[in-house]
Design a protein around this motif. Sequence first.
Motif, PDB file in Angstrom:
ATOM      1  N   ASP A  88       0.833  -1.196   0.000  1.00  0.00           N
ATOM      2  CA  ASP A  88       0.000   0.000   0.000  1.00  0.00           C
ATOM      3  C   ASP A  88       0.869   1.248   0.000  1.00  0.00           C
ATOM      4  OD1 ASP A  88       0.575   0.372   2.915  1.00  0.00           O
ATOM      5  OD2 ASP A  88      -0.762  -1.330   3.113  1.00  0.00           O
ATOM      6  N   ALA A  89       0.290   2.313  -0.501  1.00  0.00           N
ATOM      7  CA  ALA A  89       0.999   3.592  -0.575  1.00  0.00           C
ATOM      8  C   ALA A  89       0.029   4.718  -0.252  1.00  0.00           C
ATOM      9  CB  ALA A  89       1.582   3.794  -1.971  1.00  0.00           C
ATOM     10  N   PHE A  90       0.546   5.732   0.416  1.00  0.00           N
ATOM     11  CA  PHE A  90      -0.231   6.941   0.646  1.00  0.00           C
ATOM     12  C   PHE A  90       0.112   7.891  -0.490  1.00  0.00           C
ATOM     13  CE2 PHE A  90      -1.399  11.037   2.390  1.00  0.00           C
ATOM     14  CZ  PHE A  90      -2.634  10.745   2.956  1.00  0.00           C
ATOM     15  N   VAL A  91      -0.905   8.324  -1.226  1.00  0.00           N
ATOM     16  CA  VAL A  91      -0.698   9.047  -2.478  1.00  0.00           C
ATOM     17  C   VAL A  91      -1.574  10.297  -2.530  1.00  0.00           C
ATOM     18  CG1 VAL A  91      -0.805   8.819  -4.999  1.00  0.00           C
ATOM     19  CG2 VAL A  91      -0.311   6.812  -3.601  1.00  0.00           C
ATOM     20  N   GLU A  92      -1.034  11.333  -3.156  1.00  0.00           N
ATOM     21  CA  GLU A  92      -1.796  12.544  -3.460  1.00  0.00           C
ATOM     22  C   GLU A  92      -1.841  12.688  -4.971  1.00  0.00           C
ATOM     23  OE1 GLU A  92      -0.333  14.954   0.508  1.00  0.00           O
ATOM     24  OE2 GLU A  92       0.564  15.439  -1.421  1.00  0.00           O
ATOM     25  N   VAL A  93      -3.023  12.980  -5.497  1.00  0.00           N
ATOM     26  CA  VAL A  93      -3.182  13.162  -6.945  1.00  0.00           C
ATOM     27  C   VAL A  93      -3.895  14.488  -7.188  1.00  0.00           C
ATOM     28  CG1 VAL A  93      -4.136  12.220  -9.079  1.00  0.00           C
ATOM     29  CG2 VAL A  93      -3.299  10.659  -7.306  1.00  0.00           C
ATOM     30  N   ASP A  94      -3.268  15.304  -8.031  1.00  0.00           N
ATOM     31  CA  ASP A  94      -3.839  16.595  -8.411  1.00  0.00           C
ATOM     32  C   ASP A  94      -4.187  16.563  -9.886  1.00  0.00           C
ATOM     33  OD1 ASP A  94      -3.380  17.743  -5.854  1.00  0.00           O
ATOM     34  OD2 ASP A  94      -1.295  18.125  -6.393  1.00  0.00           O
ATOM     35  N   GLU A  95      -5.202  17.338 -10.241  1.00  0.00           N
ATOM     36  CA  GLU A  95      -5.595  17.490 -11.634  1.00  0.00           C
ATOM     37  C   GLU A  95      -5.236  18.901 -12.082  1.00  0.00           C
ATOM     38  OE1 GLU A  95      -9.607  17.224 -14.378  1.00  0.00           O
ATOM     39  OE2 GLU A  95      -9.789  17.861 -12.296  1.00  0.00           O
ATOM     40  N   ILE A  96      -4.653  19.016 -13.255  1.00  0.00           N
ATOM     41  CA  ILE A  96      -4.424  20.327 -13.855  1.00  0.00           C
ATOM     42  C   ILE A  96      -5.645  20.607 -14.718  1.00  0.00           C
ATOM     43  CG2 ILE A  96      -2.937  21.724 -15.323  1.00  0.00           C
ATOM     44  CD1 ILE A  96      -0.662  19.771 -14.578  1.00  0.00           C
ATOM     45  N   THR A  97      -6.421  21.600 -14.331  1.00  0.00           N
ATOM     46  CA  THR A  97      -7.674  21.897 -15.030  1.00  0.00           C
ATOM     47  C   THR A  97      -7.402  22.643 -16.331  1.00  0.00           C
ATOM     48  OG1 THR A  97      -7.989  23.981 -13.862  1.00  0.00           O
ATOM     49  CG2 THR A  97      -8.930  22.001 -12.839  1.00  0.00           C
ATOM     50  N   LEU A  98      -8.428  22.799 -17.145  1.00  0.00           N
ATOM     51  CA  LEU A  98      -8.286  23.482 -18.432  1.00  0.00           C
ATOM     52  C   LEU A  98      -7.862  24.938 -18.273  1.00  0.00           C
ATOM     53  CD1 LEU A  98     -11.321  21.973 -20.350  1.00  0.00           C
ATOM     54  CD2 LEU A  98      -8.888  21.410 -20.622  1.00  0.00           C
ATOM     55  N   ASP A  99      -8.225  25.557 -17.137  1.00  0.00           N
ATOM     56  CA  ASP A  99      -7.799  26.934 -16.892  1.00  0.00           C
ATOM     57  C   ASP A  99      -6.478  26.990 -16.110  1.00  0.00           C
ATOM     58  OD1 ASP A  99      -8.930  25.991 -14.579  1.00  0.00           O
ATOM     59  OD2 ASP A  99     -10.184  27.740 -14.209  1.00  0.00           O
ATOM     60  N   ARG A 100      -5.716  25.888 -16.172  1.00  0.00           N
ATOM     61  CA  ARG A 100      -4.364  25.754 -15.599  1.00  0.00           C
ATOM     62  C   ARG A 100      -4.308  25.897 -14.080  1.00  0.00           C
ATOM     63  NH1 ARG A 100      -0.994  24.728 -19.514  1.00  0.00           N
ATOM     64  NH2 ARG A 100      -1.195  25.673 -21.547  1.00  0.00           N
ATOM     65  N   LYS A 101      -5.374  25.564 -13.420  1.00  0.00           N
ATOM     66  CA  LYS A 101      -5.377  25.541 -11.956  1.00  0.00           C
ATOM     67  C   LYS A 101      -5.122  24.106 -11.512  1.00  0.00           C
ATOM     68  CE  LYS A 101      -7.987  29.572 -11.191  1.00  0.00           C
ATOM     69  NZ  LYS A 101      -9.148  30.242 -11.422  1.00  0.00           N
ATOM     70  N   ILE A 102      -4.565  23.977 -10.327  1.00  0.00           N
ATOM     71  CA  ILE A 102      -4.300  22.648  -9.782  1.00  0.00           C
ATOM     72  C   ILE A 102      -5.338  22.361  -8.711  1.00  0.00           C
ATOM     73  CG2 ILE A 102      -2.663  21.224  -8.511  1.00  0.00           C
ATOM     74  CD1 ILE A 102      -0.430  22.723  -9.945  1.00  0.00           C
ATOM     75  N   ARG A 103      -6.005  21.217  -8.867  1.00  0.00           N
ATOM     76  CA  ARG A 103      -7.091  20.842  -7.950  1.00  0.00           C
ATOM     77  C   ARG A 103      -6.809  19.442  -7.428  1.00  0.00           C
ATOM     78  NH1 ARG A 103     -12.573  18.476  -9.084  1.00  0.00           N
ATOM     79  NH2 ARG A 103     -11.710  18.108 -11.148  1.00  0.00           N
ATOM     80  N   ARG A 104      -6.793  19.286  -6.106  1.00  0.00           N
ATOM     81  CA  ARG A 104      -6.558  17.973  -5.486  1.00  0.00           C
ATOM     82  C   ARG A 104      -7.799  17.117  -5.695  1.00  0.00           C
ATOM     83  NH1 ARG A 104      -2.905  17.012  -1.364  1.00  0.00           N
ATOM     84  NH2 ARG A 104      -1.628  17.913  -2.998  1.00  0.00           N
TER      85      ARG A 104
END
Length: 149
Positions: A88-104
Amino acid sequence: MTNAMRQRWARPAAAAATALGLFTLLAAPPALAERISHPVAEFTGIDKITGRIISFDVYMDETVQFGALQVTPRVCYASPETEEPKTDAFVEVDEITLDRKIRRIFTGWMFAESPGLNAVEHAVYDVWLKSCKQETDVPPPEEAAAQES
């Protein structure tokens, strides 16, 4: 109660206590070995648009981009080879949105033996933990930065 009566009652009670103690000893779960911490997590990702499946390695506390997702493992643990596999791993994943913002979009534990349990399911990309590793062909972050200079 006479002394002879007490002895007759004491023998079965002592035998029962001994049997109960032996049962408790035999029924106790086996001692588990210490979990092994690994410096690299291996992930698998799928691009649902193209159908492309890729495996990629990420060092702890480093971020790798997969499509519009940024994947950052914080810890990756595996059980010793002598025990039942548990990775198992503890992971963080962010999305780069179309307006170039980073959202967890994900923070939590991923389990290699149950990839569907806590995989990241995105509209375009899915990512899940495949394994934890001690070594990889990917150069460590310090070496990669030095090679780019």
